[in-house]
Scaffold this motif. Sequence first.
Motif, PDB file in Angstrom:
ATOM      1  N   GLU A 213     -13.202  -7.331  28.570  1.00 18.05           N
ATOM      2  CA  GLU A 213     -14.301  -8.049  29.206  1.00 18.05           C
ATOM      3  C   GLU A 213     -14.101  -8.083  30.724  1.00 18.05           C
ATOM      4  O   GLU A 213     -12.956  -8.079  31.203  1.00 18.05           O
ATOM      5  CB  GLU A 213     -14.368  -9.483  28.677  1.00 18.05           C
ATOM      6  N   VAL A 214     -15.197  -8.099  31.464  1.00 21.20           N
ATOM      7  CA  VAL A 214     -15.109  -8.222  32.923  1.00 21.20           C
ATOM      8  C   VAL A 214     -14.732  -9.666  33.258  1.00 21.20           C
ATOM      9  O   VAL A 214     -15.525 -10.590  33.051  1.00 21.20           O
ATOM     10  CB  VAL A 214     -16.435  -7.839  33.602  1.00 21.20           C
ATOM     11  N   ALA A 215     -13.503  -9.839  33.748  1.00 20.32           N
ATOM     12  CA  ALA A 215     -13.020 -11.179  34.075  1.00 20.32           C
ATOM     13  C   ALA A 215     -13.403 -11.572  35.496  1.00 20.32           C
ATOM     14  O   ALA A 215     -13.658 -12.747  35.771  1.00 20.32           O
ATOM     15  CB  ALA A 215     -11.503 -11.255  33.910  1.00 20.32           C
TER      16      ALA A 215
ATOM     17  N   SER B  49     -15.962 -10.027  38.597  1.00 24.23           N
ATOM     18  CA  SER B  49     -16.991  -9.025  38.885  1.00 24.23           C
ATOM     19  C   SER B  49     -16.552  -8.090  40.011  1.00 24.23           C
ATOM     20  O   SER B  49     -15.829  -8.506  40.929  1.00 24.23           O
ATOM     21  CB  SER B  49     -18.306  -9.705  39.267  1.00 24.23           C
TER      22      SER B  49
ATOM     23  N   LYS C 193      -9.214  -8.098  26.622  1.00 21.05           N
ATOM     24  CA  LYS C 193     -10.224  -7.886  25.590  1.00 21.05           C
ATOM     25  C   LYS C 193     -11.250  -6.834  26.010  1.00 21.05           C
ATOM     26  O   LYS C 193     -12.155  -6.511  25.246  1.00 21.05           O
ATOM     27  CB  LYS C 193     -10.940  -9.207  25.281  1.00 21.05           C
TER      28      LYS C 193
ATOM     29  N   PHE D 211     -10.761  -6.283  34.600  1.00 22.54           N
ATOM     30  CA  PHE D 211     -10.908  -6.464  33.159  1.00 22.54           C
ATOM     31  C   PHE D 211      -9.824  -7.399  32.652  1.00 22.54           C
ATOM     32  O   PHE D 211      -8.688  -7.411  33.170  1.00 22.54           O
ATOM     33  CB  PHE D 211     -10.757  -5.132  32.414  1.00 22.54           C
ATOM     34  N   ASN D 212     -10.139  -8.161  31.580  1.00 18.41           N
ATOM     35  CA  ASN D 212      -9.078  -8.827  30.837  1.00 18.41           C
ATOM     36  C   ASN D 212      -8.668  -7.939  29.663  1.00 18.41           C
ATOM     37  O   ASN D 212      -9.203  -6.847  29.476  1.00 18.41           O
ATOM     38  CB  ASN D 212      -9.512 -10.229  30.373  1.00 18.41           C
TER      39      ASN D 212
END
Length: 501
Positions: free
Chosen positions: A284-286, A288, A282, A279-280
Amino acid sequence: MKIHHLIFLTALLACEETTKPLFPAKEHGRVGFINIDGEFEIQPTYDEAKRFSEGLAAVRIDSLWGYIDSTGTMIIEPKFYEAGNFSSGRALVDLKYIGHAQAFINQLGSIVFKPTEYTSSFHEGFAKTEVNNRVGYYNLNGELEILTDYPYGDSFSEGIAKIWTGDSSRYINKKGETIIKLSGMGHGQFSEGLAGVRINGQNVYINKTGEVVIDNLNMVGVLFDFSDGMAKVTIPGVNHKSGFINRQGEIIIPVEHHMINDFHNGLAAFLEDGKWGFFNKKGEVAISPTFDYVEWEFGFEGGLCWVRKDGLRGYINKSGQFVWTQDDSYMYGNIDTSAWKLDTLETHSYLFADRSVFNNDPHTLTADTLNSIKLFVNPKEITPFADKYFGNKIYLINGTTDTLQIDAQDGQIELLQQALNEDGTWLYLENFIDSRCGNSYHDVQLPPNKYFVFSSPVFRGDFTTTLRYELSINRDSKIYSNEYQGTISKTQFLSGELGDF
């Protein structure tokens, strides 16, 4: 803190900031250091190496550790049996192979002092120790500058150390003065100015004055340290779930993940359907989730992270791309050993068996099914053993239609080398330590039509004999390999029972 301590630490930090990141990497059985692009900056010539800290890295040559700088120059000659990282200009080393003989050295390799009791590494100019069941702290000169009346404690973090007993906890400064006192134990350390604690049954974060600054976390039971402006929060239990909050206490990553690690350099590793991703900040998946394993002690410190994927091990960058992979495939194919610096192993005592199934994924048989379980050694098929010696390959093959379950301990199976003595009796050349911890025991599964490969050392000795391997599948079942000729030293024979040492 004394003025000369502060000047010294400031100089060290300035040195660290100008040093480009280097990462230990192994090639042909030797370890060197690569840069962030995966290129060797220091050629692989060492048996083992640790990461750089304060401009120096511990490296092992044979059985002794020393320290090099970022150019590969040996700054402290190998003379220690264990060597820790530098912190506050001090590194903890072992002066003996067996027994308590710790010492702290400076960056010239000189011994500053020898603690008489177990002592942790330095953090922020102090090293935690224990004197007569009381937590204390050494200064850089080896003087016991702080001695508390509490039995337990942590190292200093952001100028504050937490000490505790069964019914109360205290946070002290570097003068040993109490600045915050709380009831109970289990409170967190300070990180990024905040500490997760429990007050009157409520989970909160406090600042360094003891003021509650985040108090809207009743839905979670465990609070973790802040890192990169984010803190993991967890609902404990059999199916515990975790997520992340920011410094305002806002949930950024939902509390719904069963396995997730702290943020390092902007990314946090998480497990989903048996694969690791990132994750980042935010949420979000940075990257996979495609990785089988992630080493998260360092995370993406310096810009690279060590992972394992589909049999490959190596470093990825923050885009999820491999920049360097370690060649472990030699065990499963024919290699040119001329690129390796190998020798035959001459020893005059038995070895402790090392047949690990960690990072040893079963491979698929390409030949026809054997309809049997087979243990096979090929003396003509040379492979490295322990990265330094010539070895023979040992194949454990499951050619049946059933999954083979093998008793294991801490990832090791009991696969032991034997040899005939002068009387024609099979004796062990290797030992296997039985653990007293029940959690150490488990099963290793070898699926149908799959095989493991291990390495067998090629010995040099004055006694020519017949050798073989014995595998304990379980307490009631053993199988044996083919027999082959070799040389050993008679003193290698194990005289006692297995597990004796």
